[in-house]
Design an enzyme around this catalytic site. Structure first.
Site, PDB file in Angstrom:
ATOM      1  N   GLU A  99     -48.503  21.778 -12.480  1.00  0.00           N
ATOM      2  CA  GLU A  99     -47.411  22.706 -12.211  1.00  0.00           C
ATOM      3  C   GLU A  99     -47.810  23.626 -11.095  1.00  0.00           C
ATOM      4  OE1 GLU A  99     -45.755  25.845 -14.102  1.00  0.00           O
ATOM      5  OE2 GLU A  99     -46.809  25.343 -16.055  1.00  0.00           O
ATOM      6  N   LYS A 123     -39.547  31.244  -7.998  1.00  0.00           N
ATOM      7  CA  LYS A 123     -39.616  30.301  -9.338  1.00  0.00           C
ATOM      8  C   LYS A 123     -38.723  29.310  -9.329  1.00  0.00           C
ATOM      9  CE  LYS A 123     -39.566  30.946 -14.163  1.00  0.00           C
ATOM     10  NZ  LYS A 123     -39.262  31.714 -15.147  1.00  0.00           N
ATOM     11  N   ASP A 155     -37.371  24.138 -19.825  1.00  0.00           N
ATOM     12  CA  ASP A 155     -38.434  23.637 -19.991  1.00  0.00           C
ATOM     13  C   ASP A 155     -37.907  22.351 -21.177  1.00  0.00           C
ATOM     14  OD1 ASP A 155     -39.752  24.686 -18.208  1.00  0.00           O
ATOM     15  OD2 ASP A 155     -41.313  25.500 -19.663  1.00  0.00           O
ATOM     16  N   LYS A 200     -46.715  29.830 -26.577  1.00  0.00           N
ATOM     17  CA  LYS A 200     -47.384  31.469 -26.341  1.00  0.00           C
ATOM     18  C   LYS A 200     -46.308  32.278 -27.214  1.00  0.00           C
ATOM     19  CE  LYS A 200     -49.188  32.733 -22.688  1.00  0.00           C
ATOM     20  NZ  LYS A 200     -49.346  33.015 -21.172  1.00  0.00           N
TER      21      LYS A 200
HETATM   22  N1  PSU Z   1     -45.748  29.897 -20.406  1.00  0.00           N
HETATM   23  C1  PSU Z   1     -47.166  30.143 -20.194  1.00  0.00           C
HETATM   24  N2  PSU Z   1     -47.617  30.340 -19.019  1.00  0.00           N
HETATM   25  C2  PSU Z   1     -46.655  29.880 -17.836  1.00  0.00           C
HETATM   26  C3  PSU Z   1     -45.434  29.587 -18.096  1.00  0.00           C
HETATM   27  C4  PSU Z   1     -44.842  29.670 -19.282  1.00  0.00           C
HETATM   28  O1  PSU Z   1     -47.925  30.519 -21.109  1.00  0.00           O
HETATM   29  O2  PSU Z   1     -47.033  29.825 -16.694  1.00  0.00           O
HETATM   30  C5  PSU Z   1     -44.462  29.341 -16.931  1.00  0.00           C
HETATM   31  C6  PSU Z   1     -44.295  27.816 -16.810  1.00  0.00           C
HETATM   32  O3  PSU Z   1     -44.165  27.370 -15.457  1.00  0.00           O
HETATM   33  C7  PSU Z   1     -43.095  27.433 -17.607  1.00  0.00           C
HETATM   34  C8  PSU Z   1     -42.229  28.605 -17.237  1.00  0.00           C
HETATM   35  O4  PSU Z   1     -42.416  26.274 -17.163  1.00  0.00           O
HETATM   36  O5  PSU Z   1     -42.992  29.807 -17.243  1.00  0.00           O
HETATM   37  C9  PSU Z   1     -41.067  29.046 -18.073  1.00  0.00           C
HETATM   38  O6  PSU Z   1     -40.263  29.733 -17.441  1.00  0.00           O
HETATM   39  P1  PSU Z   1     -38.937  29.985 -18.363  1.00  0.00           P
HETATM   40  O7  PSU Z   1     -39.068  30.837 -19.515  1.00  0.00           O
HETATM   41  O8  PSU Z   1     -37.967  31.025 -17.331  1.00  0.00           O
HETATM   42  O9  PSU Z   1     -37.951  28.787 -18.436  1.00  0.00           O
END
Ligand code: PSU
Ligand code: MN
Length: 305
Positions: free
Chosen positions: A27, A89, A145, A162
């Protein structure tokens, strides 16, 4: 190969797919939003090299001037890395708008899975996936996701979830949506910087071949969704839990105080945790991504449609 409008498959990737050789998707939000420049670019290139060293072809995915790119050039990776948080993003809901406006964007796990599936790629390596945020009962903040994992047939190799997120709720959400969480050589769900979150995975599998067999069974019987493959950070690079917990608590407090929400939430928390912990967490982050790239390549080598 399917012909899908807007899709540009790099010749190396196209050749591998045509010959049914292993390919690993990667990604680009992790490049633009997940790490500081220039470490982000160096890491992205190193991850690609590691995938190659383990016998697969890397396909880093992004949207470049309105094209869905499967496989980037080093120059394109450099541009995403330099652009950093100025790069849009792009998750599933943003894709059509960025393409229609011929813009460039970094793809999240959700949109990378979608584009990988369009190209026929089944294995994807990253650092961490999005999930259910802490306080989601109030904020409703649940990463796209998770919904993508429920409907798109790609296995996502990550270092767990995380703990900026609510891990228990994330597991419940994945269970509801039929998404299996596999632990690679572990019974415990890793928490990105640490090897054990205190939660269990659904299934422990100890070899790339066993994971490939489960993927094959899932998709041969027509089940639509993906799979989370949780690969714990190597012991030597794991962080002390107290240090990381304190940084996460501080970042969450700042986000609340500043009213950060929506798509800004995850990039804000990632950046703050990495700033608060300094170089330590960045070094761990880089190593766990490389570790995931190696496992993803091994799974891709073992997998057959
Ligand atoms: N969590 C991490 N590192 C990342 C991301 C999430 O530890 O780089 C990034 C990934 O690209 C993931 C996105 O798909 O953040 C999720 O964002 P959101 O929570 O806005 O869906
Ligand atoms: Mn969100």
């Amino acid at each position: 190969m399917k012909t899908i409008p807007f899709l540009d498959i790099h010749p190396d990737v196209a050749a591998a797919l045509a010959a049914q050789r292993p390919v690993v998707a990667l990604e680009s939000t992790i490049i633009a939003h997940g790490m500081p420049y220039p470490n982000n670019v160096a890491t992205a290139l190193q991850v690609e090299a590691e995938v190659r060293a383990f016998g697969a072809v890397p396909a880093t995915i992004a949207i470049v001037q309105g094209r869905l790119k499967v496989g980037l050039t080093p120059v394109e990776i450099e541009q995403l890395g330099q652009g950093g948080r100025d790069v849009v993003k792009v998750s599933r809901r943003d894709m059509a708008f960025i393409v229609a406006a011929r813009q460039t964007g970094a793809t999240t796990v959700a949109s990378t899975m979608l584009i990988a599936a369009m190209a026929g790629i089944r294995v994807f390596a990253t650092g961490g996936i999005g999930g259910v945020h802490r306080g989601a009962a109030q904020s409703f903040d649940i990463s796209a996701d998770l919904i993508e994992l429920a409907q798109t047939p790609v296995a996502v190799v990550c270092a767990g979830i995380k703990s900026i997120l609510d891990l228990g709720l994330t597991l419940e959400y994945l269970e509801t949506h039929g998404v299996p969480v596999v632990g690679y050589q572990t019974d415990n769900l890793p928490a990105f910087y640490t090897r054990d979150s205190g939660f269990k995975v659904d299934y422990r599998l100890d070899s790339p071949a066993a994971i490939a067999a489960a993927m094959q069974a899932q998709w041969r019987m027509g089940l639509q969704g993906g799979m989370v493959v949780a690969n714990p950070i190597p012991d030597a690079f794991a962080m002390p839990r107290t240090a990381i917990d304190a940084a996460i608590a501080q970042a969450l407090q700042e986000a609340l105080a500043q009213g950060i929400r929506g798509k800004e939430s995850t990039p804000f928390l990632l950046a703050r945790v990495s700033e608060i912990t300094g170089g330590d967490s960045l070094a761990s982050n880089i190593q766990l991504v490389l570790n995931n790239a190696r496992l993803a390549a091994a799974i891709a080598c073992a997998y057959q449609d």
